[in-house]
Design a protein around this motif. Structure first.
Motif, PDB file in Angstrom:
ATOM      1  N   ASP A 120       0.818  -1.216   0.000  1.00  0.00           N
ATOM      2  CA  ASP A 120       0.000   0.000   0.000  1.00  0.00           C
ATOM      3  C   ASP A 120       0.850   1.265   0.000  1.00  0.00           C
ATOM      4  O   ASP A 120       0.350   2.352   0.292  1.00  0.00           O
ATOM      5  CB  ASP A 120      -0.916   0.004   1.235  1.00  0.00           C
ATOM      6  CG  ASP A 120      -0.127  -0.070   2.545  1.00  0.00           C
ATOM      7  OD1 ASP A 120       1.091  -0.377   2.490  1.00  0.00           O
ATOM      8  OD2 ASP A 120      -0.723   0.165   3.614  1.00  0.00           O
ATOM      9  N   LEU A 121       2.116   1.160  -0.356  1.00  0.00           N
ATOM     10  CA  LEU A 121       2.999   2.313  -0.280  1.00  0.00           C
ATOM     11  C   LEU A 121       2.775   3.273  -1.452  1.00  0.00           C
ATOM     12  O   LEU A 121       2.618   2.831  -2.595  1.00  0.00           O
ATOM     13  CB  LEU A 121       4.462   1.873  -0.279  1.00  0.00           C
ATOM     14  CG  LEU A 121       4.938   1.024   0.892  1.00  0.00           C
ATOM     15  CD1 LEU A 121       6.448   0.820   0.806  1.00  0.00           C
ATOM     16  CD2 LEU A 121       4.562   1.662   2.222  1.00  0.00           C
ATOM     17  N   PRO A 122       2.784   4.568  -1.201  1.00  0.00           N
ATOM     18  CA  PRO A 122       2.760   5.527  -2.307  1.00  0.00           C
ATOM     19  C   PRO A 122       4.056   5.417  -3.097  1.00  0.00           C
ATOM     20  O   PRO A 122       5.111   5.093  -2.541  1.00  0.00           O
ATOM     21  CB  PRO A 122       2.645   6.885  -1.603  1.00  0.00           C
ATOM     22  CG  PRO A 122       3.208   6.667  -0.248  1.00  0.00           C
ATOM     23  CD  PRO A 122       2.864   5.247   0.119  1.00  0.00           C
ATOM     24  N   TYR A 123       3.972   5.662  -4.392  1.00  0.00           N
ATOM     25  CA  TYR A 123       5.173   5.583  -5.223  1.00  0.00           C
ATOM     26  C   TYR A 123       5.126   6.654  -6.306  1.00  0.00           C
ATOM     27  O   TYR A 123       4.051   7.148  -6.680  1.00  0.00           O
ATOM     28  CB  TYR A 123       5.324   4.198  -5.854  1.00  0.00           C
ATOM     29  CG  TYR A 123       4.315   3.889  -6.938  1.00  0.00           C
ATOM     30  CD1 TYR A 123       4.578   4.207  -8.271  1.00  0.00           C
ATOM     31  CD2 TYR A 123       3.099   3.291  -6.633  1.00  0.00           C
ATOM     32  CE1 TYR A 123       3.653   3.924  -9.265  1.00  0.00           C
ATOM     33  CE2 TYR A 123       2.177   3.013  -7.613  1.00  0.00           C
ATOM     34  CZ  TYR A 123       2.458   3.328  -8.939  1.00  0.00           C
ATOM     35  OH  TYR A 123       1.535   3.063  -9.918  1.00  0.00           O
ATOM     36  N   THR A 124       6.291   6.988  -6.813  1.00  0.00           N
ATOM     37  CA  THR A 124       6.417   7.915  -7.930  1.00  0.00           C
ATOM     38  C   THR A 124       7.433   7.360  -8.911  1.00  0.00           C
ATOM     39  O   THR A 124       8.525   6.919  -8.514  1.00  0.00           O
ATOM     40  CB  THR A 124       6.869   9.304  -7.450  1.00  0.00           C
ATOM     41  OG1 THR A 124       5.890   9.839  -6.557  1.00  0.00           O
ATOM     42  CG2 THR A 124       7.041  10.267  -8.623  1.00  0.00           C
ATOM     43  N   THR A 125       7.078   7.331 -10.195  1.00  0.00           N
ATOM     44  CA  THR A 125       8.023   6.942 -11.235  1.00  0.00           C
ATOM     45  C   THR A 125       8.661   8.208 -11.795  1.00  0.00           C
ATOM     46  O   THR A 125       7.990   9.219 -11.985  1.00  0.00           O
ATOM     47  CB  THR A 125       7.323   6.161 -12.360  1.00  0.00           C
ATOM     48  OG1 THR A 125       6.258   6.954 -12.905  1.00  0.00           O
ATOM     49  CG2 THR A 125       6.745   4.854 -11.838  1.00  0.00           C
ATOM     50  N   ILE A 126       9.940   8.136 -12.073  1.00  0.00           N
ATOM     51  CA  ILE A 126      10.696   9.309 -12.510  1.00  0.00           C
ATOM     52  C   ILE A 126      11.566   8.916 -13.699  1.00  0.00           C
ATOM     53  O   ILE A 126      12.501   8.104 -13.559  1.00  0.00           O
ATOM     54  CB  ILE A 126      11.575   9.859 -11.364  1.00  0.00           C
ATOM     55  CG1 ILE A 126      10.705  10.190 -10.145  1.00  0.00           C
ATOM     56  CG2 ILE A 126      12.356  11.093 -11.825  1.00  0.00           C
ATOM     57  CD1 ILE A 126      11.488  10.389  -8.870  1.00  0.00           C
ATOM     58  N   VAL A 127      11.260   9.428 -14.863  1.00  0.00           N
ATOM     59  CA  VAL A 127      12.053   9.145 -16.059  1.00  0.00           C
ATOM     60  C   VAL A 127      13.459   9.693 -15.864  1.00  0.00           C
ATOM     61  O   VAL A 127      13.646  10.836 -15.438  1.00  0.00           O
ATOM     62  CB  VAL A 127      11.391   9.766 -17.307  1.00  0.00           C
ATOM     63  CG1 VAL A 127      12.272   9.574 -18.527  1.00  0.00           C
ATOM     64  CG2 VAL A 127      10.011   9.153 -17.531  1.00  0.00           C
ATOM     65  N   LYS A 128      14.442   8.830 -16.126  1.00  0.00           N
ATOM     66  CA  LYS A 128      15.853   9.160 -15.891  1.00  0.00           C
ATOM     67  C   LYS A 128      16.096   9.561 -14.441  1.00  0.00           C
ATOM     68  O   LYS A 128      16.928  10.404 -14.133  1.00  0.00           O
ATOM     69  CB  LYS A 128      16.323  10.258 -16.852  1.00  0.00           C
ATOM     70  CG  LYS A 128      16.254   9.840 -18.314  1.00  0.00           C
ATOM     71  CD  LYS A 128      16.814  10.900 -19.246  1.00  0.00           C
ATOM     72  CE  LYS A 128      16.737  10.432 -20.689  1.00  0.00           C
ATOM     73  NZ  LYS A 128      17.242  11.459 -21.641  1.00  0.00           N
ATOM     74  N   GLY A 129      15.371   8.891 -13.559  1.00  0.00           N
ATOM     75  CA  GLY A 129      15.481   9.193 -12.135  1.00  0.00           C
ATOM     76  C   GLY A 129      16.852   8.898 -11.557  1.00  0.00           C
ATOM     77  O   GLY A 129      17.236   9.485 -10.541  1.00  0.00           O
ATOM     78  N   ASP A 130      17.606   7.977 -12.203  1.00  0.00           N
ATOM     79  CA  ASP A 130      18.944   7.663 -11.691  1.00  0.00           C
ATOM     80  C   ASP A 130      19.921   8.817 -11.881  1.00  0.00           C
ATOM     81  O   ASP A 130      21.006   8.809 -11.298  1.00  0.00           O
ATOM     82  CB  ASP A 130      19.495   6.379 -12.333  1.00  0.00           C
ATOM     83  CG  ASP A 130      19.358   6.363 -13.840  1.00  0.00           C
ATOM     84  OD1 ASP A 130      18.933   7.369 -14.436  1.00  0.00           O
ATOM     85  OD2 ASP A 130      19.675   5.314 -14.439  1.00  0.00           O
TER      86      ASP A 130
END
Length: 206
Positions: A120-130
């Motif tokens: 149930d954790l909130p998450y965010t995807t980030i393009v080129k996040g690395d």
């Protein structure tokens, strides 16, 4: 030297950064890492693992493992990849890494534009996040170095494929070796191994 990567996305939550290595390979497992860094952490040397030399990646791996509040690496095998497809396998590897964290995160940030929710954790995807957030950069370094070590070990058993150099990626020499020697137990049978647009190899049971 000031770090150009941001310390955190969620400033009010304990977040785990996730990244994977080996999605585009013809052989070998896919690896993923999850890293929780201290709230005030700032390492100016952290960056996308692809932007770092092998020696710098190894140096940073030791530092990340020492400094992180928690870190873990998850693995999904070639056979599992063939059963579920590489996208789902990448998410599963991240989930397996998150499962092993000794500190439970309150949120997850992931390199890329897709993710399967973790509990149930909130998450965010980030393009080129690395190349944007330190915890994702740290995860990319761990995933890359542990997978490279694994491919080096496999290379000792199957030197004909050149895995110490290509790490399982679809280089011309790798595909020529597949044509000449056939496949190993570690090749992904659901992939277009010869680069000819079709699954043209005759796969016998191992």
């Amino acid at each position: 030297m000031k770090n150009v990567l941001k310390p955190h996305f969620y400033t009010d939550k304990t977040e785990a950064g996730c990244d994977e290595a080996g999605r585009g390979c013809l052989a070998g497992s896919v690896y993923a890492a999850a890293v929780i860094l201290p709230p005030d952490y700032d390492n100016p040397l952290l960056n996308d693992s692809k932007q770092l030399s092998p020696s710098r990646r190894q140096q940073l791996r030791k530092q990340i493992e020492t400094d992180a509040l928690a870190w873990a690496v998850g693995v999904v095998t070639p056979r599992e990849i063939d059963e579920m497809n590489i996208l789902r396998a990448s998410f599963l590897a991240m989930h397996r890494a998150l499962d092993q964290l000794r500190v439970r995160p309150q949120a997850v940030i992931v390199d890329g534009n897709r993710f399967v929710p973790y509990h149930d954790l909130p998450y965010t995807t980030i393009v080129k996040g690395d190349g944007k957030y330190q915890s994702i950069a740290a995860a990319s370094i761990l995933a890359k170095t542990y997978r490279d070590d694994y491919m080096d070990e496999l290379d000792a058993r199957y030197p004909q494929y050149g895995w110490k150099q290509n790490k399982g990626y679809p280089t011309r020499s790798h595909r020529e070796a597949i044509r000449q020697y056939g496949i190993s137990p570690f090749h992904r049978r659901s992939y277009n191994l010869l680069g000819d647009g079709q699954l043209s190899l005759n796969f016998d049971d191992d």
